[in-house]
Design an enzyme around this catalytic site. Structure first.
Site, PDB file in Angstrom:
ATOM      1  N   TYR A 113       0.886  -1.153   0.000  1.00  0.00           N
ATOM      2  CA  TYR A 113       0.000   0.000   0.000  1.00  0.00           C
ATOM      3  C   TYR A 113       0.926   1.205   0.000  1.00  0.00           C
ATOM      4  CZ  TYR A 113      -3.471   3.365   1.534  1.00  0.00           C
ATOM      5  OH  TYR A 113      -4.299   4.455   1.617  1.00  0.00           O
ATOM      6  N   TRP A 115       2.659   5.102  -1.399  1.00  0.00           N
ATOM      7  CA  TRP A 115       2.547   6.438  -1.944  1.00  0.00           C
ATOM      8  C   TRP A 115       3.933   6.945  -2.350  1.00  0.00           C
ATOM      9  CZ3 TRP A 115      -1.532  10.136  -2.368  1.00  0.00           C
ATOM     10  CH2 TRP A 115      -2.793   9.667  -1.974  1.00  0.00           C
TER      11      TRP A 115
END
Length: 769
Positions: A113, A115
């Site tokens: 997950y 970014w």
């Protein structure tokens, strides 16, 4: 002095031009078309600093000696051994092969997950999943930490989650038509700086100016006064956290009890409304949901609630609901209750009316909608169907074989033997980090691929150094951006870092899948292919001409086809039969037959007030409600030591905001060191005394790098996720419940040192080893 080279680039917080001299970034210029650039862009050069970078491929010493038989509790403490890239690739491929053949591919968790980059090609999670799909599959996750419960309930009651993904009413229609705007949560440039696939133009500020200039009545419902900029002139309703659902239901109940609800709209466009109305007027449970009832729960004024209920039906009214509201126990309910309130007023589908979700939660929500294709790297077909809700990773690791429910179905947690995390940091995102730390000892092997030596990388068995976006070429763009943007390489890779694509291609090749993974393309070959897919799609679907790749790459951006002045569900409102929704009834669901059959106590068959596990209405006298929101100076844990982030810290740690009266009662001075604690953990922060926060509430932003002091378990940096509650929002949505959290606060007299210096010492010790 060398010549200055100007390099087009983009990050999650906007587009910009990097100024490069002699291989170093010496400046940053905002994108010329951005009306409100984020100050975070000036922190980007921190990526090139070596202090927090992974310098080379590393393997934990004990794992290198004993593999899956190593002492897993030594993760984070044991020294790392440098290895060559060839050896590292061989070890990773060998583990994928071993676990796949011995336990099955469901025992491989492709966490990721991430970014790390807004680039759509070097997108670490997508590339990892592409590689693992070729290797037989993996267990993945659904939804996100940012938003999970909300989309789940909207998919059930609206038939899709577009309303919380940026396709509800655009903000220009609100600025032009709305008369009463009720903001549940926030409408702030602080969070609108960011966008998942990059953002070209920050437009929230301009829309807020238009709202102010038209004289729209704005009511901010939030424990934080600055969740709408002061210049908007919003009326502040300092609600108790996690009680927005009760306010929405009280407003709807007032309207119903006065007989002012839109019965014709409810009959034409909704199903199950009678069940909802029986709950509101008290026939279902003997309790009328009115202003007085809501006031007792929310801590707000009953007269003001009654007056607002009257105004909502007399004016063109719009409700905006932040993503943050559904990151709480029973987080499905505020999204559903807001829909119920908007339906009761009968204003769904009217310009400037109804309800929308996530405005300013990301910068593109509410902006013009990109109707063309977005750039992406295909993940390929999934060979197996194995997944968990994103916020249930600790549960998965601790409880192999246990059952869990999601969207009405019962599934089973896999027996996870291998975790491969690329471009992400669960020791930032996840809740109850001490519980996660225990779960982290369960897998046989943990691989982390990241540019930075995060707390997650420190606790890995194999660490692979990935480059940052400024060290490679990529493309930014998404369905909430009106431009596709070039991300051009500015500097050479730091240390032995390699691009995510090159790393995964090498692993795929070791597993015998090079051709299927690469399709014969190198980096620039893929960028040309991805852009051409976007360009040809815009032409074929919308007759919209975009420049060819060479011109796009030279100019640095290209416009996409967009839709402005969009009113969500307008066609459905006009002809509900012809534009039926993909729900159980084809209409907006206010009373659900499917949920009635499931009979969940934590997600009923209609919108309902269900007290959360922790809230001020059931708190001890010395407990505070903790809000852990996104800071203004960074995105998540990225660029935590950049100038924008450091400007918001004191003594190297995060600041905890607290009301002056609460601070005085505890003997806490502004700038003083404080300890926050509960049964889950404890952390330190610097007190910031401010009347912009409701009494009984403290605010500690997310993103501080987890820095436990020795064996005490005390995090000295100010990471709120040592405190947050790790339970699912409900059996239906299983989202993150981070905003349901009570803590105690006290002055701290001990010697904690500088948090950043302590973390740098950790990294220096690892590097020396």
């Amino acid at each position: 002095m060398g010549d200055i080279r100007r390099v087009r680039h983009c990050s999650h917080w906007g587009a910009y031009t990097l100024l490069v001299e002699d291989g170093r970034i010496v400046g940053t210029e905002p994108f010329e078309l951005d009306p409100a650039p984020s100050p975070i862009i000036h922190s980007v050069k921190e990526w090139a600093e070596t202090a927090r970078r992974v310098p080379r491929p590393l393997v934990r010493e004990g794992w290198l000696e004993k593999r899956e038989g190593s002492d897993r509790r030594a993760r984070g403490e044991e020294r790392f051994v440098p290895v060559s890239w060839d050896e590292a690739i061989g070890l990773v491929a060998g583990e994928i092969r071993r676990v796949s053949q011995t336990y099955g591919n469901a025992s491989i968790f492709g966490g990721s997950y991430g970014w790390t980059s807004c680039g759509r090609f070097h997108h670490a999670p997508s590339l990892l999943k592409r590689m693992l799909n070729l290797a037989g599959g993996y267990t993945g996750h659904v939804d996100t930490y940012s938003i999970a419960a909300g989309p789940v309930i909207l998919r059930h009651v609206l038939g899709e989650d577009a309303a919380c993904g940026g396709q509800a009413n655009t903000l220009d229609t609100i600025a032009a038509h709305t008369e009463t705007l009720v903001v549940f949560g926030a409408l702030t440039p602080r969070t609108a700086q960011n966008e998942a696939g990059g953002i070209a133009r920050h437009t929230l500020e301009a829309n807020l100016r238009a709202i102010r200039e038209r004289g729209v009545k704005v009511i901010l419902v939030s424990p934080l006064k600055d969740d709408v900029p002061e210049e908007v002139g919003a009326e502040w309703w300092p609600i108790r956290p996690n009680t927005d659902t009760a306010l929405m239901l009280g407003l709807a109940g007032e309207i119903v009890l006065a007989g002012r609800h839109d019965a014709a709209f409810l009959a034409r466009c909704t199903s199950g409304s009678e069940r909802f109305l029986r709950y509101l007027d008290g026939r279902a449970d003997g309790q009328r949901k009115d202003a007085a009832w809501a006031a007792g729960i929310t801590g707000l004024d009953a007269g003001a609630i009654a007056a607002l209920a009257k105004r909502l039906v007399e004016t063109r009214s719009m409700l905006t609901v932040s993503w943050s509201l559904q990151r709480a126990h029973h987080g499905e309910q505020p999204f559903w209750a807001a829909l119920g309130l908007a339906a009761v007023t009968g204003q769904i589908g009217l310009p400037g009316g109804g309800v929308g979700y996530g405005y300013s939660s990301l910068g593109g929500v509410g902006a013009a909608i990109n109707v063309g294709p977005s750039p992406f790297i295909p993940q390929l077909k999934r060979p197996i169907d194995s997944f968990i809700p994103v916020a249930r990773i600790t549960d998965m690791l601790l409880n192999p074989g246990a059952e869990f429910s999601y969207e009405g179905k019962v599934r089973t947690y896999p027996d996870t033997r291998l975790v491969y995390w690329a471009g992400g940091n669960p020791y930032h995102h996840h809740q109850d980090l001490n519980r996660l730390s225990e779960a982290w000892t369960r897998p046989e092997t943990i691989i982390v691929q990241d540019p930075m030596f995060t707390a997650t990388a420190r606790r890995a068995d194999i660490v692979l150094p990935a480059s940052t976006s400024i060290e490679r070429n990529d493309i930014a763009g998404n369905r909430r951006s009106d431009l596709v943007l070039a991300m051009q390489q500015a500097i050479a890779p730091v240390g032995e870092a390699r691009s995510d694509y090159d790393i995964f291609r090498a692993i795929a090749a070791e597993l015998g899948h090079d051709e299927a993974f690469s399709e014969g393309r190198d980096e620039m070959g893929w960028l040309r292919h991805i852009y051409e897919t976007v360009r040809s799609g815009a032409e074929e679907r919308h007759g919209f001409a975009m420049p060819d790749f060479d011109r796009f790459w030279a100019e640095g951006y290209a416009a996409c086809p967009v839709k402005e002045n969009h009113t969500y569900l307008a066609e459905f409102r006009d002809e509900p039969e012809a534009h039926a929704l993909k729900t159980e009834s084809g209409r907006i669901v206010l009373g659900s037959e499917a949920l009635e059959r499931l009979h969940y106590a934590d997600c009923r068959s209609h919108p309902a007030w269900i007290p959360p596990a922790e809230w001020l209405g059931a708190a001890a006298d010395d407990e505070f409600h903790l809000i852990s929101h996104q800071p203004a100076g960074r995105l998540h844990s990225q660029l935590e030591t950049g100038p924008a982030s450091l400007a918001l810290k004191r003594n190297g740690r995060e600041q905890m905001r607290i009301h002056p009266q609460d601070a005085a009662g505890l003997g806490i001075a502004d700038g003083g060191l404080v300890r926050l604690s509960n049964a889950r953990g404890a952390c330190l922060a610097t007190a910031q005394v401010s009347d912009t926060v409701r009494r009984g509430v403290v605010v500690l932003p997310t993103g501080a790098w987890f820095t436990p002091a020795g064996n005490s378990g005390l995090d000295i940096a100010g990471n709120p996720n040592v405190l947050t509650l790790d339970i699912g929002t409900s059996q239906l949505g299983q989202g993150c419940s981070a905003h349901t959290c009570l803590v105690r606060v006290e002055p701290y007299r001990g010697d904690a040192g500088d948090a950043i210096a302590v973390y740098q010492d950790h990294l220096a010790a690892i590097a020396a080893a």
